[in-house]
Design a protein around this motif. Sequence first.
Motif, PDB file in Angstrom:
ATOM      1  N   ILE A   3       0.877  -1.179   0.000  1.00 55.58           N
ATOM      2  CA  ILE A   3       0.000   0.000   0.000  1.00 55.58           C
ATOM      3  C   ILE A   3       0.911   1.226   0.000  1.00 55.58           C
ATOM      4  CG2 ILE A   3      -1.628   1.282   1.438  1.00 55.58           C
ATOM      5  CD1 ILE A   3      -2.693  -1.476   2.335  1.00 55.58           C
ATOM      6  N   ALA A   4       0.709   2.105  -0.949  1.00 53.94           N
ATOM      7  CA  ALA A   4       1.678   3.196  -1.157  1.00 53.94           C
ATOM      8  C   ALA A   4       1.841   4.076   0.087  1.00 53.94           C
ATOM      9  CB  ALA A   4       1.252   4.038  -2.361  1.00 53.94           C
ATOM     10  N   SER A   5       0.761   4.269   0.838  1.00 54.92           N
ATOM     11  CA  SER A   5       0.869   5.157   2.004  1.00 54.92           C
ATOM     12  C   SER A   5       1.721   4.541   3.112  1.00 54.92           C
ATOM     13  CB  SER A   5      -0.522   5.498   2.541  1.00 54.92           C
ATOM     14  OG  SER A   5      -1.238   4.314   2.788  1.00 54.92           O
ATOM     15  N   GLU A   6       1.947   3.232   3.063  1.00 53.53           N
ATOM     16  CA  GLU A   6       2.792   2.552   4.047  1.00 53.53           C
ATOM     17  C   GLU A   6       4.223   2.431   3.539  1.00 53.53           C
ATOM     18  OE1 GLU A   6       1.953   1.035   7.136  1.00 53.53           O
ATOM     19  OE2 GLU A   6       0.217   2.341   6.849  1.00 53.53           O
ATOM     20  N   PHE A   7       4.322   2.243   2.239  1.00 50.17           N
ATOM     21  CA  PHE A   7       5.587   1.851   1.611  1.00 50.17           C
ATOM     22  C   PHE A   7       6.753   2.737   2.021  1.00 50.17           C
ATOM     23  CE2 PHE A   7       8.233   1.961  -2.383  1.00 50.17           C
ATOM     24  CZ  PHE A   7       8.672   0.660  -2.308  1.00 50.17           C
ATOM     25  N   ARG A   8       6.533   4.036   1.946  1.00 49.63           N
ATOM     26  CA  ARG A   8       7.675   4.919   2.152  1.00 49.63           C
ATOM     27  C   ARG A   8       8.063   5.038   3.615  1.00 49.63           C
ATOM     28  NH1 ARG A   8       5.184  10.853   1.609  1.00 49.63           N
ATOM     29  NH2 ARG A   8       3.015  10.222   1.478  1.00 49.63           N
ATOM     30  N   TYR A   9       7.209   4.544   4.509  1.00 48.03           N
ATOM     31  CA  TYR A   9       7.547   4.634   5.931  1.00 48.03           C
ATOM     32  C   TYR A   9       8.084   3.312   6.467  1.00 48.03           C
ATOM     33  CZ  TYR A   9       4.958   8.938   5.430  1.00 48.03           C
ATOM     34  OH  TYR A   9       4.538  10.167   4.998  1.00 48.03           O
ATOM     35  N   MET A  10       8.255   2.322   5.608  1.00 45.22           N
ATOM     36  CA  MET A  10       8.689   1.016   6.126  1.00 45.22           C
ATOM     37  C   MET A  10      10.101   0.656   5.674  1.00 45.22           C
ATOM     38  SD  MET A  10       6.098  -1.310   3.985  1.00 45.22           S
ATOM     39  CE  MET A  10       6.767  -2.217   2.623  1.00 45.22           C
ATOM     40  N   ASN A  11      10.824   1.640   5.225  1.00 42.24           N
ATOM     41  CA  ASN A  11      12.215   1.428   4.846  1.00 42.24           C
ATOM     42  C   ASN A  11      12.365   0.204   3.940  1.00 42.24           C
ATOM     43  OD1 ASN A  11      14.887   1.942   4.750  1.00 42.24           O
ATOM     44  ND2 ASN A  11      15.356   1.186   6.813  1.00 42.24           N
ATOM     45  N   PRO A  12      11.690   0.204   2.812  1.00 45.16           N
ATOM     46  CA  PRO A  12      11.656  -0.997   1.978  1.00 45.16           C
ATOM     47  C   PRO A  12      13.021  -1.353   1.373  1.00 45.16           C
ATOM     48  CG  PRO A  12      10.635   0.850   0.849  1.00 45.16           C
ATOM     49  CD  PRO A  12      10.932   1.320   2.218  1.00 45.16           C
ATOM     50  N   ILE A  13      13.206  -2.652   1.184  1.00 48.82           N
ATOM     51  CA  ILE A  13      14.476  -3.132   0.632  1.00 48.82           C
ATOM     52  C   ILE A  13      14.367  -3.136  -0.896  1.00 48.82           C
ATOM     53  CG2 ILE A  13      16.064  -5.115   0.583  1.00 48.82           C
ATOM     54  CD1 ILE A  13      14.647  -5.954   3.270  1.00 48.82           C
ATOM     55  N   MET A  14      15.279  -2.415  -1.548  1.00 47.83           N
ATOM     56  CA  MET A  14      15.255  -2.358  -3.021  1.00 47.83           C
ATOM     57  C   MET A  14      16.664  -2.159  -3.530  1.00 47.83           C
ATOM     58  SD  MET A  14      12.395   0.495  -3.790  1.00 47.83           S
ATOM     59  CE  MET A  14      12.351   1.414  -2.296  1.00 47.83           C
ATOM     60  N   ASP A  15      16.932  -2.639  -4.716  1.00 48.43           N
ATOM     61  CA  ASP A  15      18.190  -2.304  -5.378  1.00 48.43           C
ATOM     62  C   ASP A  15      17.965  -2.334  -6.884  1.00 48.43           C
ATOM     63  OD1 ASP A  15      18.200  -4.940  -6.197  1.00 48.43           O
ATOM     64  OD2 ASP A  15      19.634  -5.590  -4.677  1.00 48.43           O
ATOM     65  N   GLU A  16      19.051  -2.334  -7.648  1.00 51.71           N
ATOM     66  CA  GLU A  16      18.902  -2.222  -9.103  1.00 51.71           C
ATOM     67  C   GLU A  16      18.295  -3.469  -9.731  1.00 51.71           C
ATOM     68  OE1 GLU A  16      21.661  -2.452  -7.394  1.00 51.71           O
ATOM     69  OE2 GLU A  16      23.258  -3.521  -8.464  1.00 51.71           O
ATOM     70  N   HIS A  17      18.158  -4.547  -8.941  1.00 50.09           N
ATOM     71  CA  HIS A  17      17.514  -5.759  -9.461  1.00 50.09           C
ATOM     72  C   HIS A  17      16.031  -5.822  -9.066  1.00 50.09           C
ATOM     73  CE1 HIS A  17      21.411  -7.040 -10.713  1.00 50.09           C
ATOM     74  NE2 HIS A  17      21.875  -6.918  -9.481  1.00 50.09           N
ATOM     75  N   THR A  18      15.557  -4.744  -8.467  1.00 45.00           N
ATOM     76  CA  THR A  18      14.139  -4.703  -8.080  1.00 45.00           C
ATOM     77  C   THR A  18      13.376  -3.901  -9.133  1.00 45.00           C
ATOM     78  OG1 THR A  18      14.897  -4.522  -5.795  1.00 45.00           O
ATOM     79  CG2 THR A  18      12.549  -4.127  -6.193  1.00 45.00           C
ATOM     80  N   LEU A  19      12.280  -4.471  -9.592  1.00 46.44           N
ATOM     81  CA  LEU A  19      11.390  -3.713 -10.478  1.00 46.44           C
ATOM     82  C   LEU A  19      10.218  -3.211  -9.635  1.00 46.44           C
ATOM     83  CD1 LEU A  19      10.322  -2.746 -13.251  1.00 46.44           C
ATOM     84  CD2 LEU A  19       9.291  -5.010 -13.552  1.00 46.44           C
ATOM     85  N   VAL A  20      10.094  -1.901  -9.546  1.00 49.12           N
ATOM     86  CA  VAL A  20       8.975  -1.318  -8.795  1.00 49.12           C
ATOM     87  C   VAL A  20       7.929  -0.834  -9.808  1.00 49.12           C
ATOM     88  CG1 VAL A  20       8.244   0.535  -7.240  1.00 49.12           C
ATOM     89  CG2 VAL A  20      10.386  -0.681  -6.814  1.00 49.12           C
ATOM     90  N   ILE A  21       6.719  -1.362  -9.659  1.00 53.09           N
ATOM     91  CA  ILE A  21       5.636  -0.970 -10.572  1.00 53.09           C
ATOM     92  C   ILE A  21       4.609  -0.162  -9.769  1.00 53.09           C
ATOM     93  CG2 ILE A  21       3.846  -1.775 -12.148  1.00 53.09           C
ATOM     94  CD1 ILE A  21       5.412  -4.410 -12.437  1.00 53.09           C
TER      95      ILE A  21
END
Length: 606
Positions: A324-342
Amino acid sequence: MCGIIGFTGTSQAADILINGLQSLEYRGYDSAGIALVQDDQTKVIKTTGKVAELRDKVAATEGTHGTCGIGHTRWATHGGVTTVNAHPHQTPKVTLIHNGIIENYKEVAADLAKKGYTPVSETDTEIAALLIDSLYEGDPFDALKKADDILEGAYGFCVMFKDRPGTIYCMRNASPLVATHTEDGSYIGSDVVALIPYSKDYFVVPEHHIVVLEKDAITLYTMDEKEVEPKMLHVDWDTTAAQKGGYDYFMQKEIYDQPEAVANTIMPRIHNGKVDFSADHISDDLFKDINRVIITACGTAMHAGLVGRSIIESLIRIPVTVEIASEFRYMNPIMDEHTLVIVITQSGETADSLAALRLANERGAKTMSIVNVKGSSIARESDYVLYTHAGPEIAVASTKAFTVQCCGMYLITMKLAEINGILNDEEIASYLDKFVEATKTIGPVLEMDEYIKTIAYKIKDTYSAFYLGRGLDYAVACEGSLKLKEISYVNSEAYNAGELKHGTISLVTEGVPIIAVATQDHIFSKTVANVEEVKARGAHVIFITDEDVSGYDGLYDDLIQVPKTDDFFAGFGVTVAMQLLAYHTTVYRGYNVDQPRNLAKSVTVE
Ligand code: F6R
């Protein structure tokens, strides 16, 4: 979230403003108002309630002439629904309308109070108006630039300075503004639907720029007053696309728009048995070296993400999370260049989805968005954008945007399968055939409209309802449930069918509607078993399936038999059936289908 319109030119402004507000009313309908520049004064007319009430009030007011003006329809954030809180807000030097939220308005108000400025309303907007008033010493650019430095939050402003009659100054941060110029004058709006009657060519006002509307020209400037060329866009929609076209409600029309919207979204992208994104300029590299997919969105768009998760994980076998986008930015999500965010979004302006995208960009993920509104913020800020071609969606409750978002997810999944060698060419061609076939079940389900209406009649008086499904069926059940609850106010929840008995089944009593979705062969008997459990407790079961149900007579009270499709693509007919059920239930309950209470179409605040 709040509709904005401005015009300066040769025609009378009042009608242009009110018609514009009518088309923007889905963005908020708590109150509405206009301001008209007349000789040495600026006349403000505003009222609580809908644009129709404003139209009546304007018609009953003497002297509504003027060829320059601004108009606003409000979705209340700060301050109740009162006439004094309605926009436009006026100070001695400026008249202003605003879309967004000024986050630091309390601090700004405190500073202004020390200088003797006292607001009459409870709104953050009036504080912005007073601030600009306090900064204005004859140079609009200087005042707006200083205000832009001081204000925090989201804003799209249209400002008329008392000593510059006939000119409208606009600027924005986060909240959308689009503008155009025709022979008749210059126009600004918060959404292109307000401009379509006048021009299909428009530009998006870039953030932290100032656009100046005059009778003979529209000019875009940087904050330092350097003129810049606007990047023009063209919209294919015509005025009829934003009208009801003989239907009772926009939602009903948009449900019926779906066969065309789906065809427009998928057919140009299927060539020679493959998904072809070349016209979208989406590079194949996007789909390589990915070890994880994150889909982020809000509401209905998030449900399209659930569909995406179900199909990508089952076919591509890479982990997918839906956040849920309103949660996403507050949960310190794990991402790198191999992650596709849609990011999935109809409006392309949802504040939480935009913030989620910005975080993904910052953290080096590959980003793409599925967006309906051309040139919107999310479309512009994603590495790649896949536009859906639903046309304007006016009803607050999303329908056709959801089905085309699901189509976007299927196209992406097929591309992932091709690029990562999951399916060979022949298999991909066969999947795509089944996909197209599945979308064609929407038409026959629309033909079941009258029948579904009879089912809606049976549940119209219920207080609560539950939607059940497993896997892909659960994803679409979530959307079915949201549709019913947001417009009919029935207290409705969606559950994974097997989860109900872990608590929620205690709410199932005699006659409670249970809408059970069962299209997946491999789990059909499991869902049926869960339906037996609620039937045994007296539930009114509405069973939606594409399976052969002969022999299951006692299982349901009402059956919605949608055409059979391949399981992988099974959500289309079911979704449309649930949209119709929600629509008719709401009409029977006597509510305004298109404008449910407390909601607004484009949520540009956090
Ligand atoms: C419900 C509905 C909302 C939107 C959500 C996201 O019917 O329309 O839940 O889906 O507010 O909006 P977009 O897609 O514009 O980001």
